[in-house]
Design a protein around this motif. Structure first.
Motif, short mmCIF file in Angstrom:
data_model
loop_
_atom_site.label_atom_id
_atom_site.label_comp_id
_atom_site.label_asym_id
_atom_site.label_seq_id
_atom_site.Cartn_x
_atom_site.Cartn_y
_atom_site.Cartn_z
N LYS A 382 41.03 27.46 35.41
CA LYS A 382 41.14 28.68 34.61
C LYS A 382 42.25 29.53 35.22
O LYS A 382 42.29 29.72 36.44
N THR A 387 38.52 26.83 39.27
CA THR A 387 37.70 28.04 39.23
C THR A 387 36.86 28.22 40.48
O THR A 387 36.52 27.26 41.18
N GLN A 418 41.19 30.49 42.50
CA GLN A 418 41.27 30.85 41.08
C GLN A 418 42.08 32.12 40.81
O GLN A 418 42.96 32.14 39.96
N TYR A 427 44.98 35.11 32.44
CA TYR A 427 43.86 34.51 31.72
C TYR A 427 44.02 34.62 30.20
O TYR A 427 43.05 34.39 29.46
N ASP A 457 34.72 36.91 37.58
CA ASP A 457 34.33 35.50 37.75
C ASP A 457 33.91 35.22 39.20
O ASP A 457 32.95 34.49 39.45
#
Length: 626
Positions: A382, A387, A418, A427, A457
């Motif tokens: 990601k 991630t 990440q 993103y 996240d």
């Protein structure tokens, strides 16, 4: 075509090389767009007051082109090739200062592969422009070979020319570039410990070539290896100390910071990206605070070196990554833990060659190293990187597997990746995720929206990890910390806009604040019953806010677990931490006061120098048996 090529004589060649070297020096001066107007005016005044400063920026260009001219016997090719190289370095310096408040250093050339991996996440339009400029440069370079040639040079003249340039370059280097007194006589605008100020005040080329002379680590004053050899000894822990040892999960979060905790940023109408973190640090049996790391906006490996070795990168007095100097077995934290029964594992969901980790980790004593090849780049990525959720899954799976297969405790060290920059459209989500009473441009909002999305996240992955570990019957201690503050494309501007009390050229306290990242030490219920971290916390004598240097963190963990005697170095730094908990950027915090290093007492300086000597011993003189 050979008959039509324009022939250039040797006398004209020398004139052209001298002229182009001078003009290129002037162009590189004008390229320094990252400097403030005040800095530009200061540099121009420096050139007037110290005209030789111009030639200190010109000599390296002149000597390199001359050397290549005698080697190739081609004037324009030599001029164009090195003009392109110097221009590219100056351009990269400008960009790096804007993004990380850090100039280009000679050691950056060794990190080309790391750079190529990072720039894949940059804006595609900008990358296409850079590629186009590069191919145009190659085309122009080829044109110089196709359209021009030099008169044939006698072989003896070429050899004499090469030797003369090398001898002259060595003389110039030793006289001026390796001469610290010469370098320090030129004034600097702002804090002299801030390398950007040095570059802006004295010129990129002069500072760059001066730093080439600093690529080796000097022995600390009064250093003698025998005093450290006599102090070193294997772990001297008792059987009682090694009963019920907890598993240790240590995680370094990429660009992890509490930037979102700010009076001008409001998440009332949105999801707080650090909601779980705030719950964690409020728990009575959690130790939380900030570590002062070696760099701003980058230098990940320096922070992990500090934590894993209890040695201070800042005392190397070298701008090269600290991992560059780890070239043999090193008595680091994983090696010491393995000597008392721990199995050791390193995890990094990036390329194994990043910062030479595939060599450094075995030197540190890690039994295994899991890297990008153990993940699924297309399914688990990601924002261009694996991630944090996938990293946590790997941490948990390897821990579960280890518990099933081994009776030994596990030391697991993970570097996440990440939320690595750049953050512009990282993103592909520019939805508003906070309110603010301060004006931000569209680009600034874009970067913060994306950065906070990444932090959210991270927060979710931390909650997932701790929830899973709480269910285990085996004791587990978790250490989580950030490697450095995020490096946005506007450098420290965000921190100024949001009115953080940090300033890379300010007071001692403000300068140290530039390098602060959060950390916390957590334990599951089983560990609470056996390790007694909370009881030992009272003996740490941490300063207000629990702020310490990054090179204290690993050693402090060992003290909390009750493993005094694991390493004489750790025992030393744990005592030193109580007197000088923070030191960086020419500033320190001691006995409740912030002060410049020049104000340190003789006793404090002696302790710092002794630690610097211990680091030198471990890097270069200590011999560890197989």
């Amino acid at each position: 075509m050979k008959r039509k090529r324009i022939k250039i004589g040797h006398f004209l060649s020398i004139i052209l090389i001298c002229f182009c070297s001078i003009k290129l020096t002037e162009i590189l001066f004008s390229l320094n767009t990252s400097a403030e107007l005040e800095q530009i005016f200061f540099f121009e005044r420096n050139l007037k007051d110290y005209p030789f400063l111009f030639w200190l920026n010109c000599f390296p260009i002149l000597f390199v082109i001359l050397l290549f001219y005698f080697i190739t016997n081609h004037t324009l090719f030599s001029i164009c090739l090195w003009s392109g190289i110097f221009y590219s370095l100056a351009f990269a310096n400008n960009m790096k200062i804007q993004m990380r408040q850090d100039p280009v250093m000679p050691s950056d050339i060794t990190l080309v592969r790391e750079l190529l991996g990072i720039i894949q996440g940059f804006d595609k339009t900008m990358l296409e422009e850079v590629k186009s400029m590069f191919f145009l440069f190659l085309l122009f370079l080829f044109g110089t070979l196709l359209l021009f040639k030099n008169k044939k040079m006698n072989r003896s003249i070429r050899i004499a020319g090469i030797l003369a340039v090398l001898a002259g370059g060595l003389f110039v280097n030793q006289t001026w570039y390796a001469n610290e007194r010469e370098y320090n006589k030129y004034p600097v605008l702002g804090n002299i410990y801030f390398s950007v100020n040095q570059y802006h005040s004295k010129g990129f080329v002069y500072c760059f070539f001066r730093n080439i002379n600093l690529m080796t680590v000097k022995k600390p004053t009064g250093y003698h290896p025998l005093q450290y050899a006599q102090a070193e000894h294997p772990p001297s822990v008792t059987k009682q100390q090694t009963e019920n040892l907890p598993n240790i999960i240590m995680i370094m979060g990429e660009a992890y910071s509490d930037l979102s905790i700010n009076e001008h940023i409001d998440f009332s109408n949105y999801t707080d990206p650090m909601e779980e973190y705030k719950k964690i640090i409020c728990q009575e049996d959690v130790i939380a605070g900030h570590i002062v790391v070696p760099n701003f906006g980058g230098g990940t490996a320096d922070t992990e070196y500090d934590v894993l070795t209890a040695c201070p990168t800042v005392c190397l007095n070298n701008n090269s990554p600290s991992y560059d100097f780890v070239r043999k077995k090193f008595d680091a934290l994983p090696r010491r833990l393995s000597q008392i029964g721990y199995d050791t594992l390193a995890i990094h969901p990036g390329y194994h060659w990043f910062y030479n980790r595939f060599n450094v980790y075995p030197y540190f004593g890690f039994d295994d190293f899991l890297h990008l090849s153990s993940f699924h780049p297309y399914e688990q990525s990601k924002g261009g990187y694996i991630t944090d959720d996938a990293a946590v899954d790997m941490i948990l799976n390897t821990l579960y597997q280890h518990i099933e297969q081994s009776e030994n405790p596990l030391f697991s060290f993970t570097v996440t990746i990440q939320n690595h920059g750049p953050y512009q459209d990282k993103y592909h989500d520019t939805a508003k995720n906070f309110d603010t009473d301060i004006f931000l441009t569209a680009n600034e909002k874009n970067m913060l929206y994306n950065y906070f999305n990444g932090v959210k996240d991270v927060d979710a992955s931390i909650a997932k990890l701790l929830t899973a570990l709480e269910e285990l019957e085996e004791p587990v201690v978790v250490v989580y910390f950030g490697d450095h503050l995020p490096g946005f494309s506007n450098g420290t501007d965000f921190f100024e806009i949001l009115e953080y009390d940090i300033d890379i050229e300010g007071t001692a306290e403000q300068r140290l604040g530039v390098y602060e990242t959060p950390y916390f030490i957590w334990q599951n219920q089983s560990a609470k019953e056996s390790t007694k971290l909370l009881e030992r916390k009272q003996e740490l004598q941490l300063p207000e806010g629990n702020v310490i240097n990054s090179y204290y963190l690993g050693a402090m963990l060992i003290e909390l677990i009750g493993l005094d005697g694991l390493s004489p170095l750790y025992d030393y730094v744990n005592e030193m931490r109580k007197e000088i908990p923070v030191m960086a950027n020419g500033a320190l915090f001691s006995k409740g006061y912030y002060k410049d290093k020049e104000e340190a007492t003789a006793e404090e300086l002696e302790k710092i120098e002794y630690l610097a000597g211990w680091q030198y011993y471990k890097l270069f003189d200590e011999k560890i048996e197989p």
